[in-house]
Design a protein around this motif. Structure first.
Motif, short mmCIF file in Angstrom:
data_model
loop_
_atom_site.label_atom_id
_atom_site.label_comp_id
_atom_site.label_asym_id
_atom_site.label_seq_id
_atom_site.Cartn_x
_atom_site.Cartn_y
_atom_site.Cartn_z
N ALA A 125 42.29 52.91 47.55
CA ALA A 125 40.70 51.85 47.75
C ALA A 125 41.39 51.00 47.47
CB ALA A 125 39.82 51.98 46.59
N ARG A 126 42.81 50.23 46.72
CA ARG A 126 43.79 49.22 47.19
C ARG A 126 44.18 49.33 47.90
NH1 ARG A 126 48.41 49.10 46.09
NH2 ARG A 126 48.53 51.09 44.98
N LEU A 127 45.32 49.85 48.99
CA LEU A 127 45.19 49.63 49.98
C LEU A 127 43.91 48.78 51.51
CD1 LEU A 127 48.22 51.77 50.29
CD2 LEU A 127 48.51 49.48 49.51
N SER A 128 43.61 49.97 51.27
CA SER A 128 41.97 49.25 52.33
C SER A 128 41.28 47.94 51.88
CB SER A 128 41.51 50.48 52.61
OG SER A 128 40.81 50.99 51.98
N THR A 182 47.78 50.00 56.37
CA THR A 182 47.17 51.13 55.97
C THR A 182 48.20 52.02 55.27
OG1 THR A 182 45.63 49.74 55.46
CG2 THR A 182 45.48 51.38 54.48
N THR A 183 48.42 53.02 56.41
CA THR A 183 48.14 54.44 56.07
C THR A 183 49.96 54.09 55.57
OG1 THR A 183 46.64 55.21 57.50
CG2 THR A 183 48.63 56.40 57.36
N VAL A 184 50.90 53.31 57.01
CA VAL A 184 52.34 53.21 56.61
C VAL A 184 52.67 52.95 55.12
CG1 VAL A 184 54.12 51.46 57.07
CG2 VAL A 184 52.69 52.14 58.66
N LYS A 185 51.50 51.97 54.99
CA LYS A 185 51.57 52.06 53.29
C LYS A 185 51.32 52.64 52.10
CE LYS A 185 50.41 46.54 53.52
NZ LYS A 185 49.54 45.18 53.51
N TYR A 186 50.95 53.39 52.43
CA TYR A 186 49.86 54.16 51.70
C TYR A 186 50.93 55.27 51.33
CZ TYR A 186 47.85 58.87 50.50
OH TYR A 186 47.28 60.03 49.51
N HIS A 187 52.03 55.86 52.77
CA HIS A 187 53.15 56.11 52.46
C HIS A 187 54.13 55.87 52.51
CE1 HIS A 187 51.45 59.91 55.10
NE2 HIS A 187 51.12 59.10 55.81
N GLU A 188 54.76 54.72 51.54
CA GLU A 188 55.79 53.95 50.51
C GLU A 188 55.47 53.78 49.58
OE1 GLU A 188 55.63 50.27 52.46
OE2 GLU A 188 56.38 51.08 54.25
N GLU A 189 53.63 54.12 49.04
CA GLU A 189 53.02 54.42 47.36
C GLU A 189 53.83 55.39 46.62
OE1 GLU A 189 51.55 52.68 45.23
OE2 GLU A 189 51.47 50.87 46.45
N PRO A 190 54.93 55.77 45.53
CA PRO A 190 55.62 56.49 45.05
C PRO A 190 53.55 57.11 44.08
CG PRO A 190 55.79 54.69 43.66
CD PRO A 190 55.02 54.20 44.99
#
Length: 614
Positions: A412-415, A443-451
């Motif tokens: 929700a934050r990233l999108s 958005t998907t790339v940033k999501y994958h980077e989130e721990p």
């Protein structure tokens, strides 16, 4: 650290009112709070023989148990005093002062016999207190010992107790060590003109007479009972503590006012009791805590009140049911406590949670095994396995929920910018689909980077893509920069990627199922290993108990052989032979392996949500 509950003064444990026994709730409450092993020292004997004074000395006090200063019996029923054990911080000393036997006002020998039987059943060290000398009169007064087989059963099957006097091995397993305290002793300790010890004096008094007359049989009976039931015995003699006119103020007198010989004798007595007394155990070698002692007291008194005879075998089975149920609850509580302390949700992988579960399960099993006993059919261990598996599943569900919540918040934050552009129609223009696809990919790339997204990271992402399918298809179809063929190609590509993601998720779910199944196999093996260790410990306890009984029989056999009692020696030979065969069977590894094989088949293996037994 084990809980402890010491009393500042004695409390009534068993009230004897109108010839009826009643357990006092206050005393049970005290005992139920003691998780430590208890060493139970009980004193019994004729009334007005100074029993309470010795118990007060063992408590390290001058006052406590009422001494009384008249010819009336003072203590009614059984009184209890729980104090710290000198030099043993991990144990509690439970002192029991029993109602004086032979009270003329009471006039009920049946009542006295039950008091003596309870003293035997509850104690790990029994002190019998008498006055004067150990002569025939003293033996006649100790007729209660000859009635023990009528007041106590070792086995629930009547025929197994029929020859209880001849085969006393079962009684020796749970009877206390025996100390005879002879008060106001005025004789010289001599045998045949030679100085002797108090122990030699007692053993001489316990010698049997030869012959078959009724007079000889009556003479021998109490002696035989003491020799057979109490193979570990000790004798102490005590001078009079002070002159007769001062006896009524014994509680108030300082040590320096008492006879020095008596003070030293009392100190030797206390030192011996402290040094040699062992924790109370029940058959099988299981150590009794205060909590278990409370249950024993209730069981015995309820049986006597109902007109029955206390049976050790039945009492142990009843205790096992209570204690094993409590062991399941305690172990479950320990598992949840350890999981709450260790587990940080969400975990990155299911395996991480299962590894933590395995350690916490091991801690719970140790708690269960330490408390449980006589779970011969592994009923309670199997119950614990089921409960822990359910608790594990609950933690897995919490893990997934926390992961899902966190992942949705991250998306929700990233999108936010993507959603804003969709809502403003930013992509509804020629070339808009490519921009939409690029922003979605970013958005998907940033999501994958989130721990710290946890186990449902891909599942939540896939749902996110599903939620955007209609929006993406609408943007694609309205993009005038693309031909129909290109739109079909892009749509096919999007569907292929969605199918690939769905396939990947199914693989992950299958892998998770396999991980859980593997963990359940590990859990079963861990339970078997703990059971092996428990059985090995139980076998050692049984062998130790068996050796104790056999050594007692061998000692008695040697003594009787030297005295020429061949008939008694032959009877003991049969008993010793039976004990040896029992010991050999206990040592037989294949016998124990068969028991373990049967036990391992009882413990459940979980398959999915169902339960399977080998």
């Amino acid at each position: 650290m084990a809980s402890r509950s010491h009393t500042s003064a004695p409390v009534c444990l068993i009230e004897n009112k109108d010839k009826n026994f009643t357990v006092c709730p206050e005393a049970l409450q005290v005992l139920s709070q003691i998780d430590q092993p208890v060493v139970v020292v009980t004193i019994a004997g004729l009334y007005r023989t100074g029993k309470s004074y010795l118990m007060n000395r063992l408590a390290g006090k001058n006052k406590g148990f009422p001494l009384g200063s008249t010819v009336q019996a003072n203590t009614k029923g059984i009184w209890m005093w729980c104090v710290p054990y000198p030099g043993r911080p991990d144990q509690t000393l439970v002192l029991l002062d029993t109602e004086g036997l032979g009270d003329v006002e009471k006039g009920d020998t049946q009542n006295d016999s039950w008091i003596f039987a309870l003293a035997v059943l509850l104690s790990s060290t029994l002190v019998y207190n008498s006055m004067g000398t150990i002569d025939q009169h003293a033996m006649d007064q100790l007729h209660y010992v000859t009635e023990l087989t009528e007041r106590i059963k070792s086995k629930s099957s009547p025929e197994e107790d029929a020859e209880a006097l001849e085969d006393s091995a079962e009684y020796v397993r749970f009877f206390p060590t025996f100390i005879w305290a002879v008060r106001d002793f005025t004789l010289q300790l001599e045998l045949s003109g030679q100085p002797c010890t108090a122990d030699e004096y007692l053993e001489n008094a316990l010698k049997l007479k030869k012959g078959m007359s009724r007079e000889v049989q009556l003479f021998n009976l109490p002696r035989e009972c003491i020799r057979l039931f109490f193979p570990t015995r000790k004798c102490f003699i005590f001078d009079r503590p002070t002159n007769r006119k001062n006896l009524h103020r014994l509680e108030e007198m300082e040590e320096r006012e008492l006879e020095s010989d008596f003070v030293e004798q009392a100190s030797q007595f206390c030192r011996h009791v402290y040094k040699t007394s062992k924790p109370k155990t029940i058959p099988g070698g299981h150590i009794v805590t205060g909590r278990l002692l409370a249950n024993l007291v209730e069981t015995y008194v309820d049986t006597i009140r109902s007109g029955g005879v206390p049976c050790m075998e039945n009492a142990v089975l009843a205790l096992a049911q209570i204690e094993n149920s409590a062991a399941v609850l305690e172990a479950t509580g320990r598992y949840v406590e350890l999981m709450d302390q260790t587990l940080k949700l969400p975990t990155e992988t299911l395996q991480e949670l299962l590894d933590i579960h395995a350690k916490c399960e091991d801690g719970a099993l140790k708690v269960f095994m330490a408390r449980a006993f006589k779970d011969d059919k592994q009923q309670f261990q199997a119950e614990l396995m089921q409960v822990l598996d359910q608790k594990k599943e609950t933690f897995c569900q919490k893990n997934e929920l926390e992961s899902s919540r966190h992942c949705k918040a991250v998306l929700a934050r990233l999108s936010e910018e993507l959603e804003d552009k969709i809502n403003k129609g930013f992509y509804s223009r020629p070339g808009g689909y490519q921009d939409y696809f690029s922003d979605l990919k970013a958005t998907t790339v940033k999501y994958h980077e989130e721990p710290g997204k946890g186990v449902l990271a891909d599942v939540v992402l896939q749902q996110f893509f599903k939620d955007k399918e209609d929006v993406g298809r609408a943007i694609l179809q309205s993009d005038e920069a693309l031909t129909e063929k290109e739109k079909e190609a892009e749509d096919a590509k999007a569907r292929a990627e969605a199918a690939e993601r769905e396939n990947e998720i199914q693989k992950q779910q299958q892998a998770a199922l396999e991980e859980k199944l593997e963990d359940q196999k590990r859990s079963h093996e861990a339970n078997i290993q703990h059971l092996k260790e428990k059985m090995a410990q139980d076998r050692e306890k049984l062998l130790e108990e068996q050796n104790k009984v056999m050594e007692a029989k061998l000692r008695e056999q040697r003594t009787l052989l030297e005295a020429g009692f061949q008939k008694h020696v032959d009877q003991l030979n049969d008993q010793i032979g039976h004990l040896k065969r029992q010991s050999e069977r206990m040592k037989n590894q294949s016998w124990w392996s068969k028991i373990l094989d049967v036990a391992s088949m009882v413990l459940p293996v979980f398959v999915g949500k169902g339960i399977k037994r080998f």
